[in-house]
Design a protein around this motif. Sequence first.
Motif, PDB file in Angstrom:
ATOM      1  N   ALA A  59       2.894  -9.568 -64.944  1.00 40.70           N
ATOM      2  CA  ALA A  59       3.182  -8.536 -65.947  1.00 40.70           C
ATOM      3  C   ALA A  59       3.316  -7.166 -65.293  1.00 40.70           C
ATOM      4  N   LEU A  60       2.420  -6.857 -64.351  1.00 36.97           N
ATOM      5  CA  LEU A  60       2.501  -5.569 -63.646  1.00 36.97           C
ATOM      6  C   LEU A  60       3.761  -5.480 -62.794  1.00 36.97           C
ATOM      7  N   SER A  61       4.133  -6.585 -62.149  1.00 37.49           N
ATOM      8  CA  SER A  61       5.352  -6.587 -61.336  1.00 37.49           C
ATOM      9  C   SER A  61       6.580  -6.375 -62.214  1.00 37.49           C
ATOM     10  N   GLY A  62       6.596  -7.040 -63.370  1.00 36.05           N
ATOM     11  CA  GLY A  62       7.714  -6.861 -64.287  1.00 36.05           C
ATOM     12  C   GLY A  62       7.815  -5.432 -64.784  1.00 36.05           C
ATOM     13  N   ARG A  63       6.668  -4.825 -65.077  1.00 29.88           N
ATOM     14  CA  ARG A  63       6.664  -3.426 -65.522  1.00 29.88           C
ATOM     15  C   ARG A  63       7.185  -2.510 -64.424  1.00 29.88           C
ATOM     16  N   ARG A  64       6.770  -2.749 -63.197  1.00 28.42           N
ATOM     17  CA  ARG A  64       7.244  -1.934 -62.073  1.00 28.42           C
ATOM     18  C   ARG A  64       8.754  -2.023 -61.925  1.00 28.42           C
ATOM     19  N   VAL A  65       9.297  -3.233 -62.029  1.00 36.14           N
ATOM     20  CA  VAL A  65      10.745  -3.404 -61.882  1.00 36.14           C
ATOM     21  C   VAL A  65      11.477  -2.659 -62.995  1.00 36.14           C
ATOM     22  N   ARG A  66      10.982  -2.783 -64.241  1.00 34.07           N
ATOM     23  CA  ARG A  66      11.615  -2.064 -65.352  1.00 34.07           C
ATOM     24  C   ARG A  66      11.557  -0.558 -65.137  1.00 34.07           C
ATOM     25  N   LEU A  67      10.411  -0.049 -64.683  1.00 29.71           N
ATOM     26  CA  LEU A  67      10.281   1.384 -64.437  1.00 29.71           C
ATOM     27  C   LEU A  67      11.183   1.842 -63.300  1.00 29.71           C
ATOM     28  N   LEU A  81      14.046   0.461 -62.398  1.00 28.25           N
ATOM     29  CA  LEU A  81      15.420   0.465 -62.911  1.00 28.25           C
ATOM     30  C   LEU A  81      15.667   1.673 -63.810  1.00 28.25           C
ATOM     31  N   ARG A  82      14.705   1.964 -64.682  1.00 23.43           N
ATOM     32  CA  ARG A  82      14.856   3.128 -65.559  1.00 23.43           C
ATOM     33  C   ARG A  82      14.948   4.409 -64.743  1.00 23.43           C
ATOM     34  N   LEU A 118      16.061  18.084 -68.076  1.00 24.45           N
ATOM     35  CA  LEU A 118      15.238  17.199 -68.913  1.00 24.45           C
ATOM     36  C   LEU A 118      15.244  15.769 -68.370  1.00 24.45           C
ATOM     37  N   ILE A 119      16.420  15.288 -67.977  1.00 24.11           N
ATOM     38  CA  ILE A 119      16.522  13.927 -67.437  1.00 24.11           C
ATOM     39  C   ILE A 119      15.738  13.805 -66.130  1.00 24.11           C
ATOM     40  N   LEU A 120      15.865  14.794 -65.252  1.00 23.83           N
ATOM     41  CA  LEU A 120      15.153  14.718 -63.973  1.00 23.83           C
ATOM     42  C   LEU A 120      13.636  14.822 -64.170  1.00 23.83           C
ATOM     43  N   MET A 121      13.179  15.563 -65.184  1.00 27.89           N
ATOM     44  CA  MET A 121      11.755  15.598 -65.482  1.00 27.89           C
ATOM     45  C   MET A 121      11.297  14.234 -65.991  1.00 27.89           C
ATOM     46  N   THR A 122      12.145  13.555 -66.762  1.00 29.23           N
ATOM     47  CA  THR A 122      11.833  12.206 -67.223  1.00 29.23           C
ATOM     48  C   THR A 122      11.759  11.244 -66.045  1.00 29.23           C
ATOM     49  N   VAL A 123      12.653  11.425 -65.072  1.00 30.11           N
ATOM     50  CA  VAL A 123      12.616  10.595 -63.865  1.00 30.11           C
ATOM     51  C   VAL A 123      11.283  10.781 -63.146  1.00 30.11           C
ATOM     52  N   ALA A 124      10.842  12.020 -63.031  1.00 30.12           N
ATOM     53  CA  ALA A 124       9.574  12.277 -62.343  1.00 30.12           C
ATOM     54  C   ALA A 124       8.416  11.584 -63.054  1.00 30.12           C
ATOM     55  N   LEU A 125       8.394  11.646 -64.373  1.00 32.00           N
ATOM     56  CA  LEU A 125       7.330  10.972 -65.127  1.00 32.00           C
ATOM     57  C   LEU A 125       7.418   9.455 -64.979  1.00 32.00           C
ATOM     58  N   THR A 126       8.631   8.915 -64.947  1.00 29.81           N
ATOM     59  CA  THR A 126       8.815   7.477 -64.783  1.00 29.81           C
ATOM     60  C   THR A 126       8.335   7.023 -63.409  1.00 29.81           C
ATOM     61  N   VAL A 127       8.624   7.807 -62.387  1.00 31.64           N
ATOM     62  CA  VAL A 127       8.177   7.463 -61.036  1.00 31.64           C
ATOM     63  C   VAL A 127       6.648   7.511 -60.954  1.00 31.64           C
ATOM     64  N   ILE A 128       6.028   8.457 -61.651  1.00 28.49           N
ATOM     65  CA  ILE A 128       4.562   8.520 -61.680  1.00 28.49           C
ATOM     66  C   ILE A 128       3.996   7.268 -62.350  1.00 28.49           C
ATOM     67  N   GLN A 129       4.613   6.834 -63.456  1.00 32.82           N
ATOM     68  CA  GLN A 129       4.174   5.609 -64.129  1.00 32.82           C
ATOM     69  C   GLN A 129       4.346   4.394 -63.218  1.00 32.82           C
ATOM     70  N   GLU A 130       5.454   4.348 -62.497  1.00 35.75           N
ATOM     71  CA  GLU A 130       5.701   3.226 -61.595  1.00 35.75           C
ATOM     72  C   GLU A 130       4.665   3.204 -60.487  1.00 35.75           C
ATOM     73  N   SER A 131       4.304   4.356 -59.972  1.00 34.31           N
ATOM     74  CA  SER A 131       3.287   4.426 -58.921  1.00 34.31           C
ATOM     75  C   SER A 131       1.933   3.944 -59.442  1.00 34.31           C
ATOM     76  N   ALA A 132       1.613   4.301 -60.680  1.00 30.97           N
ATOM     77  CA  ALA A 132       0.357   3.829 -61.282  1.00 30.97           C
ATOM     78  C   ALA A 132       0.370   2.312 -61.422  1.00 30.97           C
ATOM     79  N   SER A 133       1.525   1.748 -61.800  1.00 30.50           N
ATOM     80  CA  SER A 133       1.648   0.286 -61.899  1.00 30.50           C
ATOM     81  C   SER A 133       1.492  -0.360 -60.526  1.00 30.50           C
ATOM     82  N   ALA A 134       2.058   0.266 -59.514  1.00 24.56           N
ATOM     83  CA  ALA A 134       1.937  -0.274 -58.153  1.00 24.56           C
ATOM     84  C   ALA A 134       0.477  -0.271 -57.697  1.00 24.56           C
ATOM     85  N   ARG A 135      -0.235   0.825 -58.005  1.00 24.75           N
ATOM     86  CA  ARG A 135      -1.655   0.878 -57.629  1.00 24.75           C
ATOM     87  C   ARG A 135      -2.454  -0.193 -58.369  1.00 24.75           C
ATOM     88  N   ALA A 136      -2.158  -0.374 -59.658  1.00 24.57           N
ATOM     89  CA  ALA A 136      -2.859  -1.412 -60.429  1.00 24.57           C
ATOM     90  C   ALA A 136      -2.556  -2.792 -59.874  1.00 24.57           C
TER      91      ALA A 136
END
Length: 103
Positions: free
Chosen positions: A4-12, A14-15, A65-83
């Motif tokens: 589940a975490l790997s799938g979330r990382r891949v989705r993040l 791609l987004r 706005l889009i690039l700020m969203t990218v930054a937040l998405t990358v932060i979420q992906e990093s959290a998923s990677a740590r988990a």
Amino acid sequence: MAVALSGRRVRLQLRATELLTLGTCSFGVTSLLSLGWSILANAEINRSAALFSVSTIFCASVGLLILMTVALTVIQESASARALMRVHFLSSPSQAEAAGDQP
């Protein structure tokens, strides 16, 4: 849990890639609009220059706005990677156990 975490990382990932592409394109359009705006402003065509200025500001705002969203998405992906790494660390034997050096 790891799947589940790997799938979330891949989705993040791609987004983030899609959003980064959109943000980059938005700033490219902003550059072209800025060029047109400066040409029209120098030619003293006020109405068209005003339209280009509003379009430029809009595209730049969307790109930011889009690039700020990218930054937040990358932060979420990093959290998923740590988990995911924590799940892997907890489920895998320690190096000492793997080497057969159990006390």
